[in-house]
Motif scaffolding. Structure first.
Motif, PDB file in Angstrom:
ATOM      1  N   ILE A 253      42.771  35.212  32.516  1.00 38.23           N
ATOM      2  CA  ILE A 253      41.974  36.437  32.601  1.00 38.23           C
ATOM      3  C   ILE A 253      42.444  37.186  33.845  1.00 38.23           C
ATOM      4  O   ILE A 253      42.245  36.729  34.971  1.00 38.23           O
ATOM      5  CB  ILE A 253      40.465  36.125  32.687  1.00 38.23           C
ATOM      6  CG1 ILE A 253      39.997  35.427  31.400  1.00 38.23           C
ATOM      7  CG2 ILE A 253      39.657  37.404  32.928  1.00 38.23           C
ATOM      8  CD1 ILE A 253      38.537  35.005  31.419  1.00 38.23           C
ATOM      9  N   TRP A 254      43.061  38.332  33.624  1.00 36.87           N
ATOM     10  CA  TRP A 254      43.696  39.069  34.705  1.00 36.87           C
ATOM     11  C   TRP A 254      42.843  40.258  35.137  1.00 36.87           C
ATOM     12  O   TRP A 254      42.465  41.093  34.316  1.00 36.87           O
ATOM     13  CB  TRP A 254      45.088  39.526  34.280  1.00 36.87           C
ATOM     14  CG  TRP A 254      46.011  38.363  34.135  1.00 36.87           C
ATOM     15  CD1 TRP A 254      46.173  37.554  33.038  1.00 36.87           C
ATOM     16  CD2 TRP A 254      46.862  37.820  35.141  1.00 36.87           C
ATOM     17  NE1 TRP A 254      47.075  36.560  33.299  1.00 36.87           N
ATOM     18  CE2 TRP A 254      47.530  36.696  34.580  1.00 36.87           C
ATOM     19  CE3 TRP A 254      47.152  38.181  36.465  1.00 36.87           C
ATOM     20  CZ2 TRP A 254      48.438  35.935  35.305  1.00 36.87           C
ATOM     21  CZ3 TRP A 254      48.061  37.428  37.187  1.00 36.87           C
ATOM     22  CH2 TRP A 254      48.699  36.324  36.605  1.00 36.87           C
ATOM     23  N   LEU A 255      42.550  40.314  36.420  1.00 31.56           N
ATOM     24  CA  LEU A 255      41.719  41.363  36.998  1.00 31.56           C
ATOM     25  C   LEU A 255      42.367  41.896  38.264  1.00 31.56           C
ATOM     26  O   LEU A 255      43.236  41.261  38.865  1.00 31.56           O
ATOM     27  CB  LEU A 255      40.319  40.842  37.325  1.00 31.56           C
ATOM     28  CG  LEU A 255      39.491  40.245  36.170  1.00 31.56           C
ATOM     29  CD1 LEU A 255      38.200  39.665  36.717  1.00 31.56           C
ATOM     30  CD2 LEU A 255      39.208  41.291  35.108  1.00 31.56           C
ATOM     31  N   ARG A 256      41.894  43.067  38.681  1.00 32.69           N
ATOM     32  CA  ARG A 256      42.304  43.634  39.979  1.00 32.69           C
ATOM     33  C   ARG A 256      41.042  43.932  40.772  1.00 32.69           C
ATOM     34  O   ARG A 256      40.123  44.578  40.262  1.00 32.69           O
ATOM     35  CB  ARG A 256      43.133  44.896  39.774  1.00 32.69           C
ATOM     36  CG  ARG A 256      43.526  45.568  41.091  1.00 32.69           C
ATOM     37  CD  ARG A 256      44.581  46.636  40.884  1.00 32.69           C
ATOM     38  NE  ARG A 256      45.871  46.016  40.599  1.00 32.69           N
ATOM     39  CZ  ARG A 256      47.023  46.540  41.012  1.00 32.69           C
ATOM     40  NH1 ARG A 256      47.047  47.667  41.709  1.00 32.69           N
ATOM     41  NH2 ARG A 256      48.169  45.949  40.698  1.00 32.69           N
ATOM     42  N   LEU A 257      40.996  43.440  41.995  1.00 37.56           N
ATOM     43  CA  LEU A 257      39.833  43.617  42.860  1.00 37.56           C
ATOM     44  C   LEU A 257      40.148  44.636  43.972  1.00 37.56           C
ATOM     45  O   LEU A 257      41.232  44.588  44.562  1.00 37.56           O
ATOM     46  CB  LEU A 257      39.420  42.289  43.501  1.00 37.56           C
ATOM     47  CG  LEU A 257      38.517  41.369  42.680  1.00 37.56           C
ATOM     48  CD1 LEU A 257      39.187  40.936  41.384  1.00 37.56           C
ATOM     49  CD2 LEU A 257      38.117  40.139  43.495  1.00 37.56           C
ATOM     50  N   THR A 258      39.188  45.505  44.216  1.00 37.93           N
ATOM     51  CA  THR A 258      39.293  46.490  45.282  1.00 37.93           C
ATOM     52  C   THR A 258      38.070  46.371  46.178  1.00 37.93           C
ATOM     53  O   THR A 258      36.944  46.324  45.674  1.00 37.93           O
ATOM     54  CB  THR A 258      39.347  47.924  44.704  1.00 37.93           C
ATOM     55  OG1 THR A 258      40.395  47.991  43.737  1.00 37.93           O
ATOM     56  CG2 THR A 258      39.553  48.941  45.801  1.00 37.93           C
ATOM     57  N   PRO A 259      38.253  46.311  47.514  1.00 38.59           N
ATOM     58  CA  PRO A 259      37.084  46.187  48.393  1.00 38.59           C
ATOM     59  C   PRO A 259      36.168  47.397  48.270  1.00 38.59           C
ATOM     60  O   PRO A 259      36.622  48.526  48.159  1.00 38.59           O
ATOM     61  CB  PRO A 259      37.703  46.120  49.804  1.00 38.59           C
ATOM     62  CG  PRO A 259      39.119  45.697  49.577  1.00 38.59           C
ATOM     63  CD  PRO A 259      39.516  46.278  48.248  1.00 38.59           C
ATOM     64  N   ARG A 260      34.872  47.143  48.289  1.00 38.60           N
ATOM     65  CA  ARG A 260      33.901  48.233  48.342  1.00 38.60           C
ATOM     66  C   ARG A 260      33.815  48.730  49.783  1.00 38.60           C
ATOM     67  O   ARG A 260      34.006  47.973  50.719  1.00 38.60           O
ATOM     68  CB  ARG A 260      32.524  47.769  47.857  1.00 38.60           C
ATOM     69  CG  ARG A 260      32.488  47.439  46.368  1.00 38.60           C
ATOM     70  CD  ARG A 260      31.097  47.085  45.909  1.00 38.60           C
ATOM     71  NE  ARG A 260      31.113  46.711  44.504  1.00 38.60           N
ATOM     72  CZ  ARG A 260      30.993  47.561  43.492  1.00 38.60           C
ATOM     73  NH1 ARG A 260      30.813  48.841  43.734  1.00 38.60           N
ATOM     74  NH2 ARG A 260      31.033  47.144  42.246  1.00 38.60           N
ATOM     75  N   SER A 261      33.524  50.000  49.929  1.00 33.92           N
ATOM     76  CA  SER A 261      33.460  50.540  51.285  1.00 33.92           C
ATOM     77  C   SER A 261      32.252  49.986  52.004  1.00 33.92           C
ATOM     78  O   SER A 261      31.246  49.675  51.374  1.00 33.92           O
ATOM     79  CB  SER A 261      33.377  52.063  51.224  1.00 33.92           C
ATOM     80  OG  SER A 261      32.238  52.480  50.476  1.00 33.92           O
TER      81      SER A 261
ATOM     82  N   ARG B 229      29.130  42.442  45.124  1.00 34.96           N
ATOM     83  CA  ARG B 229      28.647  43.123  46.342  1.00 34.96           C
ATOM     84  C   ARG B 229      29.830  43.626  47.173  1.00 34.96           C
ATOM     85  O   ARG B 229      29.769  44.693  47.781  1.00 34.96           O
ATOM     86  CB  ARG B 229      27.799  42.161  47.163  1.00 34.96           C
ATOM     87  CG  ARG B 229      27.243  42.740  48.461  1.00 34.96           C
ATOM     88  CD  ARG B 229      26.715  41.639  49.354  1.00 34.96           C
ATOM     89  NE  ARG B 229      27.781  40.724  49.764  1.00 34.96           N
ATOM     90  CZ  ARG B 229      27.570  39.597  50.464  1.00 34.96           C
ATOM     91  NH1 ARG B 229      26.334  39.251  50.796  1.00 34.96           N
ATOM     92  NH2 ARG B 229      28.585  38.834  50.800  1.00 34.96           N
ATOM     93  N   ASP B 230      30.924  42.842  47.194  1.00 30.23           N
ATOM     94  CA  ASP B 230      32.041  43.144  48.088  1.00 30.23           C
ATOM     95  C   ASP B 230      33.250  43.770  47.404  1.00 30.23           C
ATOM     96  O   ASP B 230      34.111  44.336  48.077  1.00 30.23           O
ATOM     97  CB  ASP B 230      32.491  41.865  48.792  1.00 30.23           C
ATOM     98  CG  ASP B 230      31.488  41.393  49.836  1.00 30.23           C
ATOM     99  OD1 ASP B 230      30.379  41.956  49.903  1.00 30.23           O
ATOM    100  OD2 ASP B 230      31.812  40.455  50.587  1.00 30.23           O
ATOM    101  N   PHE B 231      33.331  43.662  46.049  1.00 29.80           N
ATOM    102  CA  PHE B 231      34.523  44.147  45.358  1.00 29.80           C
ATOM    103  C   PHE B 231      34.176  44.946  44.105  1.00 29.80           C
ATOM    104  O   PHE B 231      33.199  44.648  43.428  1.00 29.80           O
ATOM    105  CB  PHE B 231      35.423  42.975  44.919  1.00 29.80           C
ATOM    106  CG  PHE B 231      35.831  42.051  46.030  1.00 29.80           C
ATOM    107  CD1 PHE B 231      36.847  42.397  46.910  1.00 29.80           C
ATOM    108  CD2 PHE B 231      35.187  40.835  46.197  1.00 29.80           C
ATOM    109  CE1 PHE B 231      37.230  41.540  47.926  1.00 29.80           C
ATOM    110  CE2 PHE B 231      35.550  39.966  47.207  1.00 29.80           C
ATOM    111  CZ  PHE B 231      36.578  40.323  48.087  1.00 29.80           C
ATOM    112  N   LYS B 232      35.017  45.939  43.816  1.00 27.97           N
ATOM    113  CA  LYS B 232      35.030  46.563  42.500  1.00 27.97           C
ATOM    114  C   LYS B 232      36.083  45.838  41.667  1.00 27.97           C
ATOM    115  O   LYS B 232      37.133  45.450  42.181  1.00 27.97           O
ATOM    116  CB  LYS B 232      35.379  48.050  42.604  1.00 27.97           C
ATOM    117  CG  LYS B 232      34.254  48.895  43.189  1.00 27.97           C
ATOM    118  CD  LYS B 232      34.590  50.367  43.082  1.00 27.97           C
ATOM    119  CE  LYS B 232      33.422  51.216  43.581  1.00 27.97           C
ATOM    120  NZ  LYS B 232      33.698  52.680  43.437  1.00 27.97           N
ATOM    121  N   ILE B 233      35.806  45.678  40.372  1.00 27.34           N
ATOM    122  CA  ILE B 233      36.686  44.897  39.509  1.00 27.34           C
ATOM    123  C   ILE B 233      37.181  45.752  38.351  1.00 27.34           C
ATOM    124  O   ILE B 233      36.397  46.459  37.700  1.00 27.34           O
ATOM    125  CB  ILE B 233      35.944  43.661  38.963  1.00 27.34           C
ATOM    126  CG1 ILE B 233      35.459  42.780  40.112  1.00 27.34           C
ATOM    127  CG2 ILE B 233      36.841  42.853  38.046  1.00 27.34           C
ATOM    128  CD1 ILE B 233      34.642  41.595  39.651  1.00 27.34           C
TER     129      ILE B 233
END
Length: 451
Positions: free
Chosen positions: A443-451, A417-421
């Motif tokens: 397990i390596w990921l990068r999270l970006t906040p959703r607008s 709901r809050d992040f794109k992965i």
């Protein structure tokens, strides 16, 4: 379409020494590829016979129809005894039945509704911690371990992980779980019961430290129960439940055993499942967006919201199929039996492998593919009944299975709901199994906040 990562298989024939070496490194890649098609396979050593069983009716026989004739093997969890003692995870027979009669009422459906607000708070706390991690590469298993541990502390003892005792237990468990395989060399070379078991000083010291911390929590709760000031959480429920057949309750020492396995099983397995699910969402962004849209239904800690997270539940179920946290379980035949025209002698090991059963090429459509819609297909429904057991099956099914199927989809939905992965390029995870199915290098990921 890209396939979810799968470990390599070993060559068809290896020596016992080679197998033991591979087995120590990783249970999954130590197995031959033919197990993904076999109904039954025999493994011989100079000490015993072991039989891996994939045929659904035989799995049903062992786990559901005649479980008392196939108790849990005492050899396979040697490395966990210093920590788990006589917990429900290790016991058999009447001792195990008594333990389940006391524990099971705490995890009934109505109790899940009662613990939901604590679970919700832990999920919110996990999202808040992730906000400081956005925009850079993060190892998500560390984060899911933290979140799962927080759920356990809040629902079991009504304390967040930031509580001093809780954080100490979490820290010690991380040390223990990284050094102890759930299956060890004792599964290959059976030792006489009279022979002493030798554990490293680190193993013994860490286990003793964890048990001392849990003992402190348990004693404090017993005192609160006596004083009538204990919160109505899972620990209180279990500690005040009497066995309907004997009228007995858990002693303080018995409760320490059970809390140890609640934490180890509930924390380690949930962390594994959630980490792999988040990776799959990075691998399949279309599904990620579907779940993010569905997650808009999350408005407050009302248990009824779970009925609106249907896609999240199907995705989490599919992740458990591809990456079952406990990849193998071992039973022991108490008497001679015939399986597929083979004579299985008394004392033989019967290996049940969710990892291979869930990917069996003669049972599942697209067995190695990620397809959450399969659960609405006829093949998926049949396999769900006959060839799906991430929580085991029968009388020994995990008592926290319902708990996990609320926790996983809830935290997953809150995060999406809050992040794109996104997956981190060049760092594809390689599944390995030690205590549970984890990734060899994280397990390596990068999270970006959703607008």
């Amino acid at each position: 379409m890209v396939k979810p990562p799968k470990p390599p298989s070993r060559p068809p024939k290896v020596s016992l020494m080679q197998y033991a070496k591979l087995f120590k490194q990783d249970i999954l890649s130590a197995q031959p590829a033919r197990l993904y098609r076999a109904w039954m396979a025999e493994f011989r050593t100079p000490f015993f016979r072991s039989y891996l069983v994939n045929q659904p009716n035989l799995v049903k026989t062992v786990l559901k129809d005649r479980p008392d004739e196939f108790p849990k093997s005492e050899r396979v969890s040697e490395g966990l005894k210093p920590l788990l003692g006589n917990s429900v995870f290790l016991t058999n027979g009447e001792v195990w039945k008594k333990q389940r009669r006391i524990i099971d009422p705490a995890f009934e459906g109505g109790r899940l509704r009662d613990t939901f607000p604590a679970m919700w708070s832990a999920a919110e706390a996990a999202v808040e911690r992730l906000k400081s991690q956005t925009g850079r590469d993060i190892e998500i298993e560390e984060e899911t371990s933290h979140a799962a541990a927080d759920v356990i502390f809040r629902t079991l003892f009504s304390i967040p992980i930031e509580h001093e005792l809780a954080s100490q237990v979490f820290s010690e468990f991380r040390s223990y779980q990284r050094s102890q395989p759930i299956l060890n060399i004792a599964a290959l070379v059976p030792l006489p019961r009279w022979m002493p078991r030798f554990f490293s000083r680190k193993t013994k010291d860490t286990a003793a430290s964890i048990r001392a911390l849990i003992s402190q929590l348990t004693k404090e709760r017993m005192a609160a129960i006596e004083a009538g000031t204990a919160p109505d959480d899972l620990a209180t429920k279990i500690m005040t439940t009497t066995d309907p057949e004997t009228g007995e309750r858990f002693t303080a020492e018995e409760m320490v055993d059970q809390v140890a396995i609640f934490f180890l099983a509930g924390h380690e397995t949930s962390a594994s499942a959630l980490a792999w699910t988040l990776y799959l969402m990075a691998l399949y962004p279309d599904w990620q967006e579907k779940l993010a849209e569905e997650a808009k239904a999350l408005e407050g800690p009302d248990f009824s919201v779970m009925s609106r997270l249907k896609l999240s539940r199907d995705v989490f179920r599919e992740s458990l199929r591809l990456y079952p946290p406990v990849p193998m379980m071992v039973r022991e035949s108490k008497c001679p039996v015939e399986f597929r025209d083979r004579n299985v002698a008394k004392g033989s090991q019967i290996v049940l492998s969710p990892w291979h059963l869930h990917r069996h090429e003669r049972l599942w459509d697209n067995p190695d593919g990620f397809d959450p819609t399969r659960w609405q297909s006829e093949n998926g429904k049949q396999c769900m009944r006959e060839a799906y057991m991430p929580f085991s099956a029968g009388p020994r099914v995990c008592t926290g299975a319902g708990f996990a199927m609320v926790e996983g989809p809830l935290i997953l939905s809150m995060i999406l709901r809050d992040f794109k992965i996104e997956a981190v390029k060049g760092r594809e995870p390689v599944p390995v199994a030690h205590l549970t199915v984890r990734s060899k290098d994280g397990i390596w990921l990068r999270l970006t906040p959703r607008s």
